[in-house]
Write a protein that holds these residues in place. Sequence first.
Motif, PDB file in Angstrom:
ATOM      1  N   LEU A 105       0.854  -1.185   0.000  1.00 45.91           N
ATOM      2  CA  LEU A 105       0.000   0.000   0.000  1.00 45.91           C
ATOM      3  C   LEU A 105       0.888   1.231   0.000  1.00 45.91           C
ATOM      4  CD1 LEU A 105      -2.618  -0.958   2.761  1.00 45.91           C
ATOM      5  CD2 LEU A 105      -2.607  -1.583   0.347  1.00 45.91           C
ATOM      6  N   THR A 106       0.544   2.227  -0.822  1.00 47.72           N
ATOM      7  CA  THR A 106       1.206   3.529  -0.770  1.00 47.72           C
ATOM      8  C   THR A 106       0.191   4.534  -0.244  1.00 47.72           C
ATOM      9  OG1 THR A 106       0.657   4.187  -3.036  1.00 47.72           O
ATOM     10  CG2 THR A 106       2.695   2.912  -2.724  1.00 47.72           C
ATOM     11  N   PHE A 107       0.683   5.673   0.246  1.00 45.60           N
ATOM     12  CA  PHE A 107      -0.177   6.575   1.005  1.00 45.60           C
ATOM     13  C   PHE A 107      -0.108   8.021   0.544  1.00 45.60           C
ATOM     14  CE2 PHE A 107       0.646   2.886   3.486  1.00 45.60           C
ATOM     15  CZ  PHE A 107      -0.578   2.608   4.061  1.00 45.60           C
ATOM     16  N   THR A 108      -1.231   8.728   0.752  1.00 47.60           N
ATOM     17  CA  THR A 108      -1.308  10.171   0.561  1.00 47.60           C
ATOM     18  C   THR A 108      -1.208  10.818   1.941  1.00 47.60           C
ATOM     19  OG1 THR A 108      -3.709  10.229   0.815  1.00 47.60           O
ATOM     20  CG2 THR A 108      -2.863   9.897  -1.419  1.00 47.60           C
ATOM     21  N   ALA A 109      -1.316  12.132   1.968  1.00 46.47           N
ATOM     22  CA  ALA A 109      -1.341  12.841   3.251  1.00 46.47           C
ATOM     23  C   ALA A 109      -2.494  12.310   4.096  1.00 46.47           C
ATOM     24  CB  ALA A 109      -1.499  14.334   3.007  1.00 46.47           C
ATOM     25  N   GLY A 110      -2.297  12.277   5.392  1.00 44.69           N
ATOM     26  CA  GLY A 110      -3.335  11.775   6.285  1.00 44.69           C
ATOM     27  C   GLY A 110      -3.402  10.264   6.332  1.00 44.69           C
ATOM     28  N   ASN A 111      -2.391   9.605   5.754  1.00 49.27           N
ATOM     29  CA  ASN A 111      -2.313   8.141   5.746  1.00 49.27           C
ATOM     30  C   ASN A 111      -3.533   7.480   5.122  1.00 49.27           C
ATOM     31  OD1 ASN A 111       0.234   8.167   6.772  1.00 49.27           O
ATOM     32  ND2 ASN A 111      -0.383   7.764   8.883  1.00 49.27           N
ATOM     33  N   ARG A 112      -3.986   8.049   4.031  1.00 49.72           N
ATOM     34  CA  ARG A 112      -5.050   7.422   3.243  1.00 49.72           C
ATOM     35  C   ARG A 112      -4.382   6.616   2.138  1.00 49.72           C
ATOM     36  NH1 ARG A 112      -7.633   7.469   7.220  1.00 49.72           N
ATOM     37  NH2 ARG A 112      -8.459   9.403   7.996  1.00 49.72           N
ATOM     38  N   VAL A 113      -4.906   5.430   1.868  1.00 47.31           N
ATOM     39  CA  VAL A 113      -4.310   4.571   0.846  1.00 47.31           C
ATOM     40  C   VAL A 113      -4.454   5.237  -0.517  1.00 47.31           C
ATOM     41  CG1 VAL A 113      -4.436   2.328  -0.302  1.00 47.31           C
ATOM     42  CG2 VAL A 113      -4.713   2.478   2.185  1.00 47.31           C
ATOM     43  N   ASP A 114      -3.324   5.363  -1.204  1.00 47.57           N
ATOM     44  CA  ASP A 114      -3.281   5.969  -2.529  1.00 47.57           C
ATOM     45  C   ASP A 114      -3.346   4.893  -3.607  1.00 47.57           C
ATOM     46  OD1 ASP A 114      -2.844   7.945  -4.548  1.00 47.57           O
ATOM     47  OD2 ASP A 114      -0.710   7.457  -4.540  1.00 47.57           O
ATOM     48  N   ARG A 115      -2.449   3.921  -3.507  1.00 47.18           N
ATOM     49  CA  ARG A 115      -2.390   2.840  -4.491  1.00 47.18           C
ATOM     50  C   ARG A 115      -2.215   1.506  -3.782  1.00 47.18           C
ATOM     51  NH1 ARG A 115       2.468   4.518  -8.019  1.00 47.18           N
ATOM     52  NH2 ARG A 115       2.061   2.588  -9.103  1.00 47.18           N
ATOM     53  N   VAL A 116      -2.713   0.468  -4.426  1.00 48.74           N
ATOM     54  CA  VAL A 116      -2.507  -0.902  -3.964  1.00 48.74           C
ATOM     55  C   VAL A 116      -1.698  -1.597  -5.057  1.00 48.74           C
ATOM     56  CG1 VAL A 116      -3.586  -3.058  -3.240  1.00 48.74           C
ATOM     57  CG2 VAL A 116      -4.721  -0.866  -2.749  1.00 48.74           C
ATOM     58  N   LEU A 117      -0.531  -2.071  -4.677  1.00 44.68           N
ATOM     59  CA  LEU A 117       0.359  -2.742  -5.615  1.00 44.68           C
ATOM     60  C   LEU A 117       0.506  -4.199  -5.195  1.00 44.68           C
ATOM     61  CD1 LEU A 117       3.131   0.009  -5.681  1.00 44.68           C
ATOM     62  CD2 LEU A 117       1.183  -0.219  -7.232  1.00 44.68           C
ATOM     63  N   ARG A 118       0.975  -5.009  -6.125  1.00 41.99           N
ATOM     64  CA  ARG A 118       1.241  -6.411  -5.821  1.00 41.99           C
ATOM     65  C   ARG A 118       2.551  -6.802  -6.481  1.00 41.99           C
ATOM     66  NH1 ARG A 118       0.151 -11.024  -8.532  1.00 41.99           N
ATOM     67  NH2 ARG A 118      -1.483 -10.155  -9.829  1.00 41.99           N
ATOM     68  N   TYR A 119       3.417  -7.441  -5.709  1.00 41.12           N
ATOM     69  CA  TYR A 119       4.643  -7.985  -6.276  1.00 41.12           C
ATOM     70  C   TYR A 119       4.313  -9.315  -6.934  1.00 41.12           C
ATOM     71  CZ  TYR A 119       7.407  -4.611  -3.572  1.00 41.12           C
ATOM     72  OH  TYR A 119       7.959  -3.469  -3.050  1.00 41.12           O
ATOM     73  N   ASP A 120       4.924  -9.554  -8.071  1.00 40.16           N
ATOM     74  CA  ASP A 120       4.643 -10.757  -8.839  1.00 40.16           C
ATOM     75  C   ASP A 120       5.956 -11.363  -9.317  1.00 40.16           C
ATOM     76  OD1 ASP A 120       2.948 -12.605 -10.271  1.00 40.16           O
ATOM     77  OD2 ASP A 120       3.451 -11.508 -12.104  1.00 40.16           O
ATOM     78  N   VAL A 121       6.209 -12.597  -8.906  1.00 37.56           N
ATOM     79  CA  VAL A 121       7.369 -13.347  -9.383  1.00 37.56           C
ATOM     80  C   VAL A 121       6.856 -14.338 -10.414  1.00 37.56           C
ATOM     81  CG1 VAL A 121       9.193 -14.983  -8.758  1.00 37.56           C
ATOM     82  CG2 VAL A 121       8.634 -13.076  -7.224  1.00 37.56           C
ATOM     83  N   PHE A 122       7.525 -14.391 -11.551  1.00 37.31           N
ATOM     84  CA  PHE A 122       7.085 -15.271 -12.635  1.00 37.31           C
ATOM     85  C   PHE A 122       8.301 -15.816 -13.370  1.00 37.31           C
ATOM     86  CE2 PHE A 122       7.496 -11.005 -14.188  1.00 37.31           C
ATOM     87  CZ  PHE A 122       8.039 -11.126 -15.464  1.00 37.31           C
ATOM     88  N   LYS A 123       8.072 -16.873 -14.128  1.00 36.48           N
ATOM     89  CA  LYS A 123       9.143 -17.443 -14.946  1.00 36.48           C
ATOM     90  C   LYS A 123       9.254 -16.603 -16.206  1.00 36.48           C
ATOM     91  CE  LYS A 123      10.823 -21.751 -16.924  1.00 36.48           C
ATOM     92  NZ  LYS A 123      12.184 -21.359 -16.718  1.00 36.48           N
ATOM     93  N   GLY A 124      10.397 -15.973 -16.371  1.00 37.68           N
ATOM     94  CA  GLY A 124      10.624 -15.130 -17.535  1.00 37.68           C
ATOM     95  C   GLY A 124      11.245 -15.908 -18.678  1.00 37.68           C
TER      96      GLY A 124
END
Length: 152
Positions: A105-124
């Motif tokens: 989770l990334t945040f804006t001022a006031g600790n409101r969630v700005d973005r939700v990200l997900r790490y992804d490991v895959f076979k390249g």
Amino acid sequence: MIKVVRAKLHGITVTGADLNYHGSITLDPEICAQAGIYPMEFVEIWNRNSGARISTYVIFGEPGSGCCILNGAAARTCQRGDVIIIAASEYTTPDRLYTLKPRILTFTAGNRVDRVLRYDVFKGPDRAFDFRTLDITAGEDAAALEPVPILD
């Protein structure tokens, strides 16, 4: 076994520091639920302002408050207004990396969630383990096809 990130709060702002409390970090339980961080779970904390790195456990504060309060000895490492990164981890085997889906989770001022990200490991195409960060703010089905830049 390897230690990997399981959940992360990236860029949350410290809202308080209570030296006289008996330890831990107090976090908004709604934020923790969205990231997948549990009460009593040990987390690592990295202070972007000072470079301090500590480990402590999570306790829940007021739901919806956006609180991020360092308590006890941890209060000496962070001041109100500091921007920190909080990471929960787990031990796993490398082959399980393909199935882990850590939320960031990334945040804006006031600790409101700005973005939700997900790490992804895959076979390249060129290696057994490749990595990308997906923006899932609009939901898992709306994940960006192109990797988004890795946050530092």
